[in-house]
Design an enzyme around this catalytic site. Structure first.
Site, PDB file in Angstrom:
ATOM      1  N   LYS A  49       4.971  -9.936   0.700  1.00 25.60           N
ATOM      2  CA  LYS A  49       3.886  -9.489  -0.320  1.00 25.60           C
ATOM      3  C   LYS A  49       4.248  -8.302  -0.789  1.00 25.60           C
ATOM      4  O   LYS A  49       4.991  -7.554  -0.201  1.00 25.60           O
ATOM      5  CB  LYS A  49       2.580  -9.340   0.546  1.00 25.60           C
ATOM      6  CG  LYS A  49       2.511  -8.394   1.340  1.00 25.60           C
ATOM      7  CD  LYS A  49       0.850  -8.063   2.106  1.00 25.60           C
ATOM      8  CE  LYS A  49       1.027  -6.799   2.888  1.00 25.60           C
ATOM      9  NZ  LYS A  49      -0.343  -6.644   3.471  1.00 25.60           N
ATOM     10  N   GLY A 107     -10.378  -8.546   3.175  1.00 20.76           N
ATOM     11  CA  GLY A 107     -10.057 -10.082   3.135  1.00 20.76           C
ATOM     12  C   GLY A 107      -9.022 -10.588   2.228  1.00 20.76           C
ATOM     13  O   GLY A 107      -8.614 -11.796   2.476  1.00 20.76           O
ATOM     14  N   GLY A 132     -29.098  15.295   7.795  1.00 22.39           N
ATOM     15  CA  GLY A 132     -27.935  14.538   8.319  1.00 22.39           C
ATOM     16  C   GLY A 132     -27.172  15.016   9.334  1.00 22.39           C
ATOM     17  O   GLY A 132     -26.367  14.357   9.912  1.00 22.39           O
TER      18      GLY A 132
END
Length: 327
Positions: free
Chosen positions: A201, A235, A46
């Site tokens: 909110k 979303g 990696g």
């Protein structure tokens, strides 16, 4: 006479990591240059290897990398690329971050939390970055985390002009999805001559991406509402805000955001939403599952804006003049 005189000509070189090469190619085309050939690959464990195939000695180097998924890999690759430029004797290194990773972690909300946005700025500086050029930071104060010049570009002119050209402005209302975006929404109102509304909110502090929408402040009944945000991740927030607007009588809702992160359940939420159009810029690549089969997504290119900013930096001009004619 002692010493040696040089011509003093400056040289611009544009480099790109592997995260979002399409945007880098667009910027290169707008600048009229070619991306510097770069050998980059991953070792079996990696680790990332980087080598530039052209000399960068004495050059003004611009390195593009957008922090998309897998975000930690691309940040590490960018740090290695910066280090390679520093050790290649680059005259200056400007890091172009269309999307600044970890920008949401810009302060401590509770005890024993990190301020990861500051850590990213420190890592960039330590690696050898002289300057940062980025687009729509989550909060403006992140500019102060970097000990050097930060050129903060805005997608608002591109997004607002697109929306303003396709919607009857007399019916348009600009909506902030939360209190934190009100200042940006105000700029939209000034540009489009539209009234402002706010969706109130509350987040669940113990559950990431969990939002409860309470109420809409402002008149949205019979209006075409444009929800403006800096990024859309899963979303949940923006779709819940759109539902609140429809519940309060909105005729239509258009969503705009600079950064379409669009991770996890975002694809399904966008497809099932009553929102007529989602407008993003290409600071991040659009996930393949959304590129195909979702005709309500529009992606606008920030490449011309980035290219103009790069040229202003290279020519010692004014980046501010791109957004403020009086600058």
């Amino acid at each position: 006479m002692t010493g040696i005189k040089t011509t003093g000509e400056k040289k611009l070189m544009l480099f790109s990591g592997r995260a979002h090469p399409e945007l880098a190619k667009e910027v290169a085309e707008n600048l009229g240059v070619a991306l510097v050939p770069t050998k980059v690959f991953d070792f079996a464990n990696g680790e990332i290897y980087v080598r530039y195939q052209e000399s960068a000695r004495g050059a003004n180097c611009f390195l593009m990398q957008s922090h998309t998924a897998p975000i930690n890999k691309w940040i590490m690759e960018q740090l290695i690329m910066i280090d390679a430029l520093k050790r290649a004797s680059a005259r200056s290194i400007t890091v172009i971050l269309p999307f600044f990773g970890y920008a949401r972690q810009d302060k401590k909300h509770r005890g024993r939390e990190p301020i990861s946005a500051r850590l990213i700025a420190d890592l960039l500086k330590c690696a050898g970055a002289d300057r940062i050029l980025t687009i729509d930071l989550h909060t403006d104060q992140i500019q102060g985390f970097f000990d050097g010049p930060v050129d903060h570009l805005f997608a608002l002119p591109l997004l607002a002009d697109y929306v303003g050209a396709k919607v009857d402005r007399s019916k348009l209302t600009v909506v902030s999805p939360d209190a934190g975006r009100v200042r940006v929404a105000d700029r939209w109102c000034d540009r489009l001559g539209a009234p402002l509304a706010i969706v109130h909110k509350r987040r669940d502090k113990d559950v990431a991406n969990q939002v409860t929408v309470h109420e809409v402040v402002g008149d949205v009944k019979g209006r075409v509402c444009v929800l403006v945000d800096d990024m859309i991740d899963t979303g949940g927030t923006i779709c819940a805000a759109a539902d609140a607007l429809f519940a309060n009588g909105a005729e239509d809702v258009i969503v705009t955001a600079t950064h379409g992160v669009l991770s996890g359940p975002a694809a399904d939420r966008l497809k099932n939403s009553k929102v007529s159009e989602f407008v993003f810029t290409n600071t991040l690549p659009t996930p393949s599952e959304l590129e195909q089969g979702l005709d309500k997504i529009t992606v606008l290119s920030m490449a011309p804006t980035i290219a103009r900013a790069v040229r202003e930096v290279f020519e010692d001009g004014s980046v501010t003049s791109l957004f403020d004619e009086q600058a």
